[in-house]
Enzyme design. Structure first.
Site, PDB file in Angstrom:
ATOM      1  N   LYS A  53       0.833  -1.211   0.000  1.00  0.00           N
ATOM      2  CA  LYS A  53       0.000   0.000   0.000  1.00  0.00           C
ATOM      3  C   LYS A  53       0.867   1.261   0.000  1.00  0.00           C
ATOM      4  CE  LYS A  53      -4.200  -1.628   2.247  1.00  0.00           C
ATOM      5  NZ  LYS A  53      -3.884  -3.045   2.480  1.00  0.00           N
TER       6      LYS A  53
ATOM      7  N   GLY B 104      -2.800  -0.024   7.251  1.00  0.00           N
ATOM      8  CA  GLY B 104      -3.390  -1.276   6.779  1.00  0.00           C
ATOM      9  C   GLY B 104      -4.821  -1.182   6.312  1.00  0.00           C
TER      10      GLY B 104
ATOM     11  N   CYS C 178      -7.544  -1.402   8.032  1.00  0.00           N
ATOM     12  CA  CYS C 178      -8.465  -0.665   8.905  1.00  0.00           C
ATOM     13  C   CYS C 178      -8.785   0.702   8.307  1.00  0.00           C
ATOM     14  CB  CYS C 178      -7.844  -0.503  10.286  1.00  0.00           C
ATOM     15  SG  CYS C 178      -8.697   0.684  11.313  1.00  0.00           S
TER      16      CYS C 178
ATOM     17  N   LYS D  95     -17.010   3.173   9.851  1.00  0.00           N
ATOM     18  CA  LYS D  95     -17.617   3.881  10.978  1.00  0.00           C
ATOM     19  C   LYS D  95     -17.921   5.339  10.629  1.00  0.00           C
ATOM     20  CE  LYS D  95     -17.613   0.457  12.125  1.00  0.00           C
ATOM     21  NZ  LYS D  95     -17.020  -0.864  11.835  1.00  0.00           N
TER      22      LYS D  95
ATOM     23  N   GLY E 239     -24.240 -13.206   7.775  1.00  0.00           N
ATOM     24  CA  GLY E 239     -24.811 -12.476   8.920  1.00  0.00           C
ATOM     25  C   GLY E 239     -23.811 -12.305  10.040  1.00  0.00           C
TER      26      GLY E 239
ATOM     27  N   ILE F 177     -19.583  -7.833   9.784  1.00  0.00           N
ATOM     28  CA  ILE F 177     -19.507  -6.882   8.664  1.00  0.00           C
ATOM     29  C   ILE F 177     -20.850  -6.813   7.936  1.00  0.00           C
ATOM     30  CG2 ILE F 177     -18.391  -6.375   6.436  1.00  0.00           C
ATOM     31  CD1 ILE F 177     -15.801  -7.563   7.588  1.00  0.00           C
TER      32      ILE F 177
ATOM     33  N   GLY G  12     -16.761 -13.215   5.644  1.00  0.00           N
ATOM     34  CA  GLY G  12     -15.640 -13.316   6.569  1.00  0.00           C
ATOM     35  C   GLY G  12     -14.306 -12.911   5.973  1.00  0.00           C
ATOM     36  N   ARG G  13     -13.284 -12.946   6.818  1.00  0.00           N
ATOM     37  CA  ARG G  13     -11.919 -12.594   6.428  1.00  0.00           C
ATOM     38  C   ARG G  13     -10.994 -13.711   6.886  1.00  0.00           C
ATOM     39  NH1 ARG G  13     -11.281  -7.166   5.092  1.00  0.00           N
ATOM     40  NH2 ARG G  13      -9.049  -7.384   5.409  1.00  0.00           N
TER      41      ARG G  13
ATOM     42  N   HIS H 177     -23.475   9.910  36.263  1.00  0.00           N
ATOM     43  CA  HIS H 177     -24.886  10.142  35.974  1.00  0.00           C
ATOM     44  C   HIS H 177     -25.007  11.399  35.128  1.00  0.00           C
ATOM     45  CE1 HIS H 177     -29.182  10.047  36.667  1.00  0.00           C
ATOM     46  NE2 HIS H 177     -29.146  11.324  37.028  1.00  0.00           N
TER      47      HIS H 177
END
Ligand code: ADP
Length: 456
Positions: A37, A42, A44, A53, A183, A186, A268-269, A441
């Site tokens: 890269k 990486g 993320c 996100k 499911g 991700i 999946g990964r 609180h």
């Protein structure tokens, strides 16, 4: 002094690599990071946690506004603008990483090469313009993970998280109907964030529960909290996707079709091993890297951290493991072992869900006598203020010692809350200790000590 060109070479420059690389460079060691890269952080930052996100938080704000009885927010945000903002966040972080790297001067280099292990101290790498061999006293394997591609006919008609979250991604518009294959976390994160933005979503999962592999009661709690409009097909095996985005699947042996406008593959990964790892005898009979708790491998000079270990594929786990490797290298022996029980994980679905340590199913399997306490969110000031009462905090402790062994949180701000519980577990706290925390609180954290106080 030694004759090696570098003290440390990292294979990869993501979360498993650069914390150790920086730590060693700061102590005056010579470090080389190799990553095709050519940038740090990486997958993320490239296509994972940060960009997903960024979109997710936009969806959360919109959803949050719609949850309030006093707002009118009928039009979802413009998705192209959300993607443009996501790109800008990624670019900003890349710039900051470049500055961090530059601040360490010539003690550390990053080359955009793909690396192969030749022997316990030698790495070959290829860039677009050159092929070279370099040596180091230590090598850190941190080549991460990649998207798994199961044998589904017509898989090329699917998009993956990379198509959604890379910088200038291929998908910049929302479809009317999305089919999600898988499911897991991700698949569910995209399903819930896009559903919140108005997409009609159906999830296909071959297992008989969502979030397969996770505690079934926890998974059920998440599933129950999903928005009404999200379709879920359990026990549904997708066998084919055609060029018109029709999904062919079989459920209870019965073939069915589903018409979508876009199909997301989220099955999946898997860890990515650099070439040469097998020849060096670093793998077990199933082809998995053998890694000790301090990041040690079968070769004394070779360490590993991050997704490559195939355990907790999380950026913060990679960072923690990477720092342990740095400490162990600097000490010349294993002084830092990462305890996976202290590493929290969050699924950024709606409802958000997080856990740490051992939860119910795992404790039953291990035959540990446990106590369990919970606080439902519908009694919390914070969740009432936000009009988001769904969820709970649940703590699991050793019945004899009272020691906190695990926890889950489902609902608002679960990811924030689990951090406190991970810290408590790391410090060896008992449930009684947790009960004495003065959680603020009116924040959702109050549910943590409220749950613990039901016991003491
Ligand atoms: P982790 O969090 O485990 O470090 P990341 O995804 O953050 O995982 O980083 C892994 C990095 O490793 C990716 O940027 C990827 O490009 C890089 N990588 C994968 N294979 C190789 C290789 N053979 N040589 C160098 N870098 C590699």
């Amino acid at each position: 002094m030694n004759d090696y060109e570098y003290d440390l070479i990292t294979i990869g420059a993501g979360g498993g690599a650069y914390p150790a690389a920086f730590q060693l460079a700061r102590t005056g060691q010579r470090v080389l990071m190799l990553d095709p890269k050519g940038v740090m952080s990486g997958n993320c930052l490239a296509e994972g946690c940060v960009p997903s996100k960024t979109i997710r938080e936009g969806a959360e704000l919109y959803r949050g506004i719609r949850t309030m009885p006093y707002f009118r927010a009928e039009t979802p945000p413009d998705y192209r603008s959300m993607v443009a903002f996501k790109d800008s966040v990624q670019q900003l972080r890349y710039q900051q990483h470049d500055q961090e790297l530059a601040s360490l001067g010539d003690r550390i280099r990053l080359i955009d090469g793909i690396a192969t292990l030749l022997d316990p101290h030698t790495v070959a790498f290829e860039t677009k313009s050159e092929a070279k061999t370099v040596t180091a006293k230590y090598i850190l394997l941190a080549s991460g993970s990649d998207i798994s591609m199961p044998p589904i006919k017509g898989i090329e008609h699917c998009v993956t998280s990379r198509d959604l979250f890379a910088v200038t991604p291929t998908v910049t518009e929302l479809p009317a109907r999305l089919a999600v294959i898988g499911g897991g976390y991700i698949g569910l994160e995209v399903a819930t964030m896009w559903h919140a933005l108005g997409v009609d979503v159906t999830v296909f999962e071959v297992a008989d529960q969502l979030l397969p592999g996770m505690d079934p009661d926890f998974a059920e709690l998440v599933a129950k909290g999903l928005a009404q409009g999200i379709g879920v097909e359990l026990g549904a095996e997708v066998t084919e996707v055609d060029d018109r985005h029709r999904v062919k699947y079989s459920k209870l042996g019965k073939p069915s079709f589903f018409e979508a406008d876009l199909v997301l593959l989220a099955t999946g990964r898997h860890p990515v091993l650099p070439l040469g790892a097998e020849a060096l005898g670093l793998l077990d009979e199933r082809g998995r890297l053998i890694v000790g708790p301090g990041g040690t491998t079968r070769e004394q000079s070779i360490f590993a951290a991050g997704d490559i270990t195939g355990t907790q594929m999380l950026f913060h786990a990679a960072t923690r493991e990477s720092l342990a490797v740095a400490r162990n290298i600097l000490a010349g022996r294993t002084v830092d072992r990462v305890d996976p029980q202290t590493i929290p994980a969050t699924i950024f679905t709606f409802p958000e869900a997080a856990w740490v340590g051992s939860t119910r199913a795992d404790l039953i399997n291990r035959g540990i006598e446990t106590v369990e306490v919970a606080a439902p969110f519908d009694h919390e000031a914070r969740t009432q203020i936000l009009n988001e009462p769904y969820g709970e905090v649940r703590l699991f402790g050793d019945a004899r010692s009272g020691r906190l062994l695990g926890a889950w949180v489902v609902g608002e701000e679960a990811g924030q809350l689990i951090g406190e519980l991970a810290t408590a577990i790391a410090l060896g706290a008992t449930i009684a200790d947790v009960a004495s925390i003065a959680d603020q609180h009116p924040l959702a954290h109050e549910a943590i000590s409220r749950a613990a106080r039901t016991l003491v």
